[in-house]
Design an enzyme around this catalytic site. Structure first.
Site, PDB file in Angstrom:
ATOM      1  N   TYR A 157      -0.981  -0.507  10.349  1.00 35.52           N
ATOM      2  CA  TYR A 157      -1.095  -0.881   8.939  1.00 35.52           C
ATOM      3  C   TYR A 157       0.109  -0.341   8.161  1.00 35.52           C
ATOM      4  O   TYR A 157       0.773  -1.068   7.417  1.00 35.52           O
ATOM      5  CB  TYR A 157      -2.400  -0.317   8.365  1.00 35.52           C
ATOM      6  CG  TYR A 157      -2.678  -0.707   6.928  1.00 35.52           C
ATOM      7  CD1 TYR A 157      -3.130  -1.978   6.605  1.00 35.52           C
ATOM      8  CD2 TYR A 157      -2.493   0.210   5.888  1.00 35.52           C
ATOM      9  CE1 TYR A 157      -3.395  -2.338   5.293  1.00 35.52           C
ATOM     10  CE2 TYR A 157      -2.763  -0.133   4.575  1.00 35.52           C
ATOM     11  CZ  TYR A 157      -3.220  -1.407   4.275  1.00 35.52           C
ATOM     12  OH  TYR A 157      -3.483  -1.750   2.958  1.00 35.52           O
ATOM     13  N   SER A 177       0.851  -1.195   0.000  1.00 34.77           N
ATOM     14  CA  SER A 177       0.000   0.000   0.000  1.00 34.77           C
ATOM     15  C   SER A 177       0.882   1.239   0.000  1.00 34.77           C
ATOM     16  O   SER A 177       1.955   1.237   0.632  1.00 34.77           O
ATOM     17  CB  SER A 177      -0.880   0.003   1.251  1.00 34.77           C
ATOM     18  OG  SER A 177      -1.502   1.266   1.394  1.00 34.77           O
TER      19      SER A 177
HETATM   20  P1  NAP Z   1     -10.657  -7.215   1.971  1.00 37.14           P
HETATM   21  O1  NAP Z   1     -11.788  -7.138   1.032  1.00 37.14           O
HETATM   22  O2  NAP Z   1     -10.813  -6.811   3.393  1.00 37.14           O
HETATM   23  O3  NAP Z   1     -10.051  -8.685   1.897  1.00 37.14           O
HETATM   24  C1  NAP Z   1      -8.994  -9.062   2.731  1.00 37.14           C
HETATM   25  C2  NAP Z   1      -8.710 -10.514   2.462  1.00 37.14           C
HETATM   26  O4  NAP Z   1      -7.624 -10.916   3.313  1.00 37.14           O
HETATM   27  C3  NAP Z   1      -9.900 -11.424   2.787  1.00 37.14           C
HETATM   28  O5  NAP Z   1     -10.010 -12.435   1.819  1.00 37.14           O
HETATM   29  C4  NAP Z   1      -9.509 -12.013   4.139  1.00 37.14           C
HETATM   30  O6  NAP Z   1     -10.053 -13.291   4.388  1.00 37.14           O
HETATM   31  C5  NAP Z   1      -8.002 -12.125   3.933  1.00 37.14           C
HETATM   32  N1  NAP Z   1      -7.300 -12.368   5.190  1.00 37.14           N
HETATM   33  C6  NAP Z   1      -7.251 -11.608   6.309  1.00 37.14           C
HETATM   34  N2  NAP Z   1      -6.534 -12.216   7.264  1.00 37.14           N
HETATM   35  C7  NAP Z   1      -6.115 -13.398   6.726  1.00 37.14           C
HETATM   36  C8  NAP Z   1      -5.344 -14.487   7.192  1.00 37.14           C
HETATM   37  N3  NAP Z   1      -4.850 -14.514   8.441  1.00 37.14           N
HETATM   38  N4  NAP Z   1      -5.088 -15.531   6.358  1.00 37.14           N
HETATM   39  C9  NAP Z   1      -5.584 -15.544   5.116  1.00 37.14           C
HETATM   40  N5  NAP Z   1      -6.361 -14.562   4.613  1.00 37.14           N
HETATM   41  C10 NAP Z   1      -6.613 -13.501   5.408  1.00 37.14           C
HETATM   42  O7  NAP Z   1      -9.439  -6.320   1.457  1.00 37.14           O
HETATM   43  P2  NAP Z   1      -8.925  -5.927  -0.012  1.00 37.14           P
HETATM   44  O8  NAP Z   1      -9.232  -4.496  -0.216  1.00 37.14           O
HETATM   45  O9  NAP Z   1      -9.320  -6.929  -1.010  1.00 37.14           O
HETATM   46  O10 NAP Z   1      -7.357  -5.996   0.260  1.00 37.14           O
HETATM   47  C11 NAP Z   1      -6.513  -6.955  -0.301  1.00 37.14           C
HETATM   48  C12 NAP Z   1      -5.078  -6.469  -0.128  1.00 37.14           C
HETATM   49  O11 NAP Z   1      -4.933  -5.175  -0.763  1.00 37.14           O
HETATM   50  C13 NAP Z   1      -4.667  -6.282   1.339  1.00 37.14           C
HETATM   51  O12 NAP Z   1      -3.356  -6.717   1.532  1.00 37.14           O
HETATM   52  C14 NAP Z   1      -4.751  -4.769   1.502  1.00 37.14           C
HETATM   53  O13 NAP Z   1      -3.909  -4.299   2.539  1.00 37.14           O
HETATM   54  C15 NAP Z   1      -4.330  -4.274   0.145  1.00 37.14           C
HETATM   55  N6  NAP Z   1      -4.785  -2.906  -0.169  1.00 37.14           N
HETATM   56  C16 NAP Z   1      -6.109  -2.621  -0.272  1.00 37.14           C
HETATM   57  C17 NAP Z   1      -6.491  -1.297  -0.543  1.00 37.14           C
HETATM   58  C18 NAP Z   1      -7.935  -0.916  -0.702  1.00 37.14           C
HETATM   59  O14 NAP Z   1      -8.204   0.303  -0.884  1.00 37.14           O
HETATM   60  N7  NAP Z   1      -8.888  -1.828  -0.669  1.00 37.14           N
HETATM   61  C19 NAP Z   1      -5.511  -0.301  -0.718  1.00 37.14           C
HETATM   62  C20 NAP Z   1      -4.171  -0.645  -0.597  1.00 37.14           C
HETATM   63  C21 NAP Z   1      -3.815  -1.952  -0.333  1.00 37.14           C
HETATM   64  P3  NAP Z   1     -11.462 -13.500   5.189  1.00 37.14           P
HETATM   65  O15 NAP Z   1     -12.534 -13.361   4.147  1.00 37.14           O
HETATM   66  O16 NAP Z   1     -11.329 -14.865   5.754  1.00 37.14           O
HETATM   67  O17 NAP Z   1     -11.529 -12.428   6.236  1.00 37.14           O
END
Ligand code: NAP
Length: 231
Positions: free
Chosen positions: A155, A140
């Site tokens: 984070y 990020s």
């Molecule tokens: P999200 O919709 O909250 O999804 C997060 C995913 O991570 C879910 O599938 C969750 O599984 C999984 N997870 C959490 N803890 C875990 C664990 N211990 N073992 C395995 N899986 C686990 O978030 P997202 O927006 O798709 O984010 C995906 C990635 O992009 C993350 O690394 C996030 O930091 C990064 N990111 C996102 C944004 C944004 O604006 N959305 C911006 C920058 C970076 P469960 O369904 O089981 O909870």
């Protein structure tokens, strides 16, 4: 996009959000994909929405070293070589520094940093032996150190550390294994919220691009919108 038949990608945290969309895009690109989710039932339900025979669901909780080892062993026993590793699983604690307790800080580091540490150690040595590998660490801009204070506290620190891990792993493997970090931007997922400006398709685009890099592609970089950004 390059057709990537006969390669296998594993995406962590792939039951929803950017992870699930990355699975969809990699499947479309022709890879076999392991949709890894800590809750395999939810993972299977997510996989059904994509309806592709090339998607295999595996239980993988990156928080738990034993879960990572067990997943790697199941795949190895089944003769599945992971050529592409997408470290997407992440948590987003928003607590500010002086309100942060040790458990929240540890959890952020344990999932966002140690999760990728564990999977890299489980899957990268075989990539090196086979002479091909792609690792994409979903980081990020909130973890960027240049002109920025990593934020929110836990984070930002965990993503800054994931960026450091990216450089360390990329230096530890030959150029045939490409290890990069990506900022997907502010994406409309459960984490990003409904008000985020970027669609999940666009958010996963650079993740997929890095996962499918040609042999001439970059390694040891940090990317957003398919362009290098500062660490
Ligand atoms: P999200 O919709 O909250 O999804 C997060 C995913 O991570 C879910 O599938 C969750 O599984 C999984 N997870 C959490 N803890 C875990 C664990 N211990 N073992 C395995 N899986 C686990 O978030 P997202 O927006 O798709 O984010 C995906 C990635 O992009 C993350 O690394 C996030 O930091 C990064 N990111 C996102 C944004 C944004 O604006 N959305 C911006 C920058 C970076 P469960 O369904 O089981 O909870």
């Amino acid at each position: 996009m390059n057709r990537q038949r006969n390669r296998t990608a594993l995406v962590t945290g792939a039951g929803r959000g950017i992870g699930l969309e990355t699975v969809r895009q990699l499947d479309l690109a022709g890879l076999d994909v392991v949709l890894a989710a800590r809750d395999p039932e939810r993972g299977r339900a997510a996989a059904r929405t994509l309806g592709s025979p090339r998607i295999r669901v595996e239980e993988l909780d990156v928080f738990d070293a034993k879960s990572v080892e067990a997943c790697a062993k199941r795949l190895a026993d089944d003769g599945v070589d992971v050529d592409v590793l997408v470290n997407n699983a992440g948590v987003y604690p928003t607590v500010s520094f002086f309100s942060l307790d040790e458990d929240v800080m540890r959890r952020a580091l344990d999932v966002n940093l140690m999760g990728a540490f564990r999977t890299c150690r489980a899957f990268c040595p075989a990539m090196v032996r086979r002479g091909y590998g792609r690792v994409v660490n979903v980081s990020s801009g909130l973890g960027a150190l240049t002109g920025n204070v990593p934020s929110p506290a836990a984070y930002g620190i965990s993503k800054a550390a994931l960026n450091a891990l990216t450089l360390v792993v990329s230096a530890a493997v030959p150029q045939t294994v490409k290890v990069n970090a990506v900022c997907p931007g502010w994406v409309r997922t459960d984490m990003g919220g409904r008000g985020a400006p970027i669609s999940v398709e666009k958010g996963a685009d650079t993740v997929t691009w890095l996962a499918c890099l040609p042999d001439s592609g970059p390694t040891g970089g940090f990317f957003r919108d398919r362009r290098r950004i500062d660490w």
